[in-house]
Design a protein around this motif. Structure first.
Motif, PDB file in Angstrom:
ATOM      1  N   SER A  78       0.774  -1.198   0.132  1.00  0.00           N
ATOM      2  CA  SER A  78       0.082   0.063   0.142  1.00  0.00           C
ATOM      3  C   SER A  78       0.866   1.381  -0.085  1.00  0.00           C
ATOM      4  N   ILE A  79       2.022   1.243   0.920  1.00  0.00           N
ATOM      5  CA  ILE A  79       2.884   2.176   0.788  1.00  0.00           C
ATOM      6  C   ILE A  79       3.524   2.690  -0.442  1.00  0.00           C
ATOM      7  N   GLN A  80       3.792   1.594  -1.335  1.00  0.00           N
ATOM      8  CA  GLN A  80       4.128   1.737  -2.719  1.00  0.00           C
ATOM      9  C   GLN A  80       3.454   2.912  -3.428  1.00  0.00           C
ATOM     10  N   ILE A  81       2.049   3.090  -3.184  1.00  0.00           N
ATOM     11  CA  ILE A  81       1.325   3.873  -3.874  1.00  0.00           C
ATOM     12  C   ILE A  81       1.997   5.405  -3.704  1.00  0.00           C
ATOM     13  N   VAL A  82       2.168   5.765  -2.380  1.00  0.00           N
ATOM     14  CA  VAL A  82       2.565   7.016  -1.982  1.00  0.00           C
ATOM     15  C   VAL A  82       4.080   7.295  -2.429  1.00  0.00           C
ATOM     16  N   LYS A  83       4.793   6.212  -2.512  1.00  0.00           N
ATOM     17  CA  LYS A  83       6.133   6.456  -2.815  1.00  0.00           C
ATOM     18  C   LYS A  83       6.148   6.730  -4.362  1.00  0.00           C
ATOM     19  N   ALA A  84       5.200   6.168  -5.035  1.00  0.00           N
ATOM     20  CA  ALA A  84       5.330   6.172  -6.449  1.00  0.00           C
ATOM     21  C   ALA A  84       4.668   7.650  -6.862  1.00  0.00           C
ATOM     22  N   LEU A  85       3.914   8.263  -6.211  1.00  0.00           N
ATOM     23  CA  LEU A  85       3.275   9.485  -6.513  1.00  0.00           C
ATOM     24  C   LEU A  85       4.178  10.574  -6.190  1.00  0.00           C
ATOM     25  N   MET A  86       5.105  10.399  -5.203  1.00  0.00           N
ATOM     26  CA  MET A  86       6.153  11.431  -5.014  1.00  0.00           C
ATOM     27  C   MET A  86       7.499  11.142  -5.765  1.00  0.00           C
ATOM     28  N   SER A  87       7.808   9.813  -6.590  1.00  0.00           N
ATOM     29  CA  SER A  87       9.210   9.897  -7.048  1.00  0.00           C
ATOM     30  C   SER A  87       9.051   9.432  -8.505  1.00  0.00           C
ATOM     31  N   VAL A 133     -11.061   7.575  -1.554  1.00  0.00           N
ATOM     32  CA  VAL A 133     -10.182   8.903  -2.376  1.00  0.00           C
ATOM     33  C   VAL A 133      -9.621   8.009  -3.419  1.00  0.00           C
ATOM     34  N   ALA A 134      -9.469   8.999  -4.750  1.00  0.00           N
ATOM     35  CA  ALA A 134      -8.859   8.376  -5.484  1.00  0.00           C
ATOM     36  C   ALA A 134      -7.287   9.011  -5.644  1.00  0.00           C
ATOM     37  N   PHE A 135      -6.396   8.039  -6.484  1.00  0.00           N
ATOM     38  CA  PHE A 135      -4.965   8.433  -6.612  1.00  0.00           C
ATOM     39  C   PHE A 135      -4.715  10.156  -6.631  1.00  0.00           C
ATOM     40  N   ILE A 136      -5.526  10.635  -7.589  1.00  0.00           N
ATOM     41  CA  ILE A 136      -5.332  12.022  -7.614  1.00  0.00           C
ATOM     42  C   ILE A 136      -5.671  12.620  -6.414  1.00  0.00           C
ATOM     43  N   GLY A 137      -6.703  12.081  -5.665  1.00  0.00           N
ATOM     44  CA  GLY A 137      -6.809  12.827  -4.263  1.00  0.00           C
ATOM     45  C   GLY A 137      -5.651  12.531  -3.364  1.00  0.00           C
ATOM     46  N   ILE A 138      -4.768  11.550  -3.354  1.00  0.00           N
ATOM     47  CA  ILE A 138      -3.794  11.320  -2.566  1.00  0.00           C
ATOM     48  C   ILE A 138      -2.703  12.466  -3.250  1.00  0.00           C
ATOM     49  N   ALA A 139      -2.416  12.460  -4.376  1.00  0.00           N
ATOM     50  CA  ALA A 139      -1.669  13.366  -5.078  1.00  0.00           C
ATOM     51  C   ALA A 139      -2.000  15.033  -4.646  1.00  0.00           C
ATOM     52  N   LYS A 140      -2.943  15.332  -4.546  1.00  0.00           N
ATOM     53  CA  LYS A 140      -3.681  16.605  -4.023  1.00  0.00           C
ATOM     54  C   LYS A 140      -3.180  16.908  -2.409  1.00  0.00           C
ATOM     55  N   ILE A 141      -3.235  15.993  -1.778  1.00  0.00           N
ATOM     56  CA  ILE A 141      -2.753  15.920  -0.416  1.00  0.00           C
ATOM     57  C   ILE A 141      -1.423  16.216  -0.269  1.00  0.00           C
ATOM     58  N   LEU A 142      -0.781  15.313  -1.253  1.00  0.00           N
ATOM     59  CA  LEU A 142       0.646  15.709  -1.144  1.00  0.00           C
ATOM     60  C   LEU A 142       1.288  17.141  -1.613  1.00  0.00           C
ATOM     61  N   SER A 145       0.305  19.755   1.202  1.00  0.00           N
ATOM     62  CA  SER A 145       1.088  19.612   2.464  1.00  0.00           C
ATOM     63  C   SER A 145       2.625  19.507   2.595  1.00  0.00           C
ATOM     64  N   ARG A 146       2.906  18.923   1.571  1.00  0.00           N
ATOM     65  CA  ARG A 146       4.355  18.647   1.469  1.00  0.00           C
ATOM     66  C   ARG A 146       4.963  19.064  -0.222  1.00  0.00           C
ATOM     67  N   PRO A 147       4.531  20.424  -0.565  1.00  0.00           N
ATOM     68  CA  PRO A 147       4.726  20.787  -2.024  1.00  0.00           C
ATOM     69  C   PRO A 147       6.343  20.541  -2.399  1.00  0.00           C
ATOM     70  N   GLY A 148       7.365  20.769  -1.497  1.00  0.00           N
ATOM     71  CA  GLY A 148       8.645  20.501  -1.769  1.00  0.00           C
ATOM     72  C   GLY A 148       9.023  19.264  -2.082  1.00  0.00           C
ATOM     73  N   LYS A 149       8.147  18.224  -1.649  1.00  0.00           N
ATOM     74  CA  LYS A 149       8.486  16.891  -1.842  1.00  0.00           C
ATOM     75  C   LYS A 149       7.493  16.246  -2.945  1.00  0.00           C
ATOM     76  N   ALA A 150       6.699  17.029  -3.459  1.00  0.00           N
ATOM     77  CA  ALA A 150       5.668  16.292  -4.360  1.00  0.00           C
ATOM     78  C   ALA A 150       5.532  16.907  -5.700  1.00  0.00           C
ATOM     79  N   GLN A 151       6.819  17.254  -6.133  1.00  0.00           N
ATOM     80  CA  GLN A 151       6.770  18.051  -7.520  1.00  0.00           C
ATOM     81  C   GLN A 151       6.466  17.082  -8.560  1.00  0.00           C
ATOM     82  N   LYS A 152       6.732  15.720  -8.447  1.00  0.00           N
ATOM     83  CA  LYS A 152       6.419  14.627  -9.500  1.00  0.00           C
ATOM     84  C   LYS A 152       4.969  13.943  -9.218  1.00  0.00           C
ATOM     85  N   ALA A 153       4.339  14.551  -8.234  1.00  0.00           N
ATOM     86  CA  ALA A 153       2.914  14.009  -8.067  1.00  0.00           C
ATOM     87  C   ALA A 153       1.826  14.537  -9.503  1.00  0.00           C
ATOM     88  N   PRO A 154       1.271  13.510  -9.704  1.00  0.00           N
ATOM     89  CA  PRO A 154       0.454  13.994 -11.188  1.00  0.00           C
ATOM     90  C   PRO A 154      -0.690  15.170 -10.737  1.00  0.00           C
TER      91      PRO A 154
END
Length: 219
Positions: A78-87, A133-142, A145-154
């Motif tokens: 499950s955590i791989q989803i967050v990792k992928a959205l960030m990287s 929540v959808a994948f894009i919803g997780i990306a919006k949270i990233l 809340s952490r814009p400096g770490k989420a430049q690659k989030a869709p």
């Protein structure tokens, strides 16, 4: 612990899922092998308690997707989803919805089920109050809340017709089609009313998840 996989699959659209539901393994909607295994295993456990359990007691926790802070680089899928959205730089994500429970809340729920006599013989869904929540919803949270770490989030969600087209050539994407656009509303009222459980918000769960991935140099 089993999983929401033993509850919410193989159905058509339902207003809400509760502990009374079981995944339908022999219906028209395909159910992945993992979900089948969770369903069969839990039913076997209940059958054993009924027929051979004697004085044994059983309470079952059925969590949705487990997120929250990690302790090391060894973490769940499950955590791989967050990792992928960030990287990973991707154009977008499919319209797939899922519900979330924080790993700390899930641990708390297990302890409550083990120590409260009222838990015996019951199932308890572990999921946050925030709903699917959808994948894009997780990306919006990233990004919020952490814009400096989420430049690659869709920044966009892929249209369903495009996902279905890709599925014609990609078996992995084809496996997503039964869940495409499906929103599963899930009740956690039993855990709250019987066991006094109070889960964290999705936002808190995801932000703490991200911070732990950074702390352990995973992203």
């Amino acid at each position: 612990m089993t999983s929401f996989a033993a509850i919410g699959y193989g159905h058509g659209q339902k207003p809400i899922f509760t502990e009374e539901d079981w995944s339908i393994l022999d219906g028209k909607i395909p159910v992945p092998a993992y979900h089948k295994s969770k369903t069969i295993a839990e039913k076997s456990a209940w059958d054993f308690i009924k027929n051979e359990g004697g004085n044994l007691e059983l309470a079952v926790i059925n969590p949705t997707g487990i997120f929250g802070p990690v302790l090391s680089a060894d973490f769940s899928s499950s955590i791989q989803i967050v990792k992928a959205l960030m990287s990973e730089s991707v154009p977008g994500y499919p319209q797939i919805y899922f519900s979330i429970v924080d790993v700390r809340d899930l641990a708390d729920l297990h302890i409550r089920a083990m120590t409260d006599p009222g838990a015996n013989g019951r199932r308890f869904i572990g999921t946050s109050d925030s709903g699917p929540v959808a994948f894009i919803g997780i990306a919006k949270i990233l990004r919020k809340s952490r814009p400096g770490k989420a430049q690659k989030a869709p920044t966009r969600q892929l249209p369903n017709f495009l996902v279905r087209t890709v599925a014609c050539f990609d078996p992995a994407v084809r496996g997503m089609l039964p869940e495409l656009g499906v929103i599963k509303n899930i009740s956690n009222e039993k855990a709250k009313t019987v066991l006094g459980w109070a889960p964290r918000s999705i936002d808190k769960c995801i932000v703490d998840n991200v911070d732990s991935l950074v702390k352990h140099n995973i992203v």
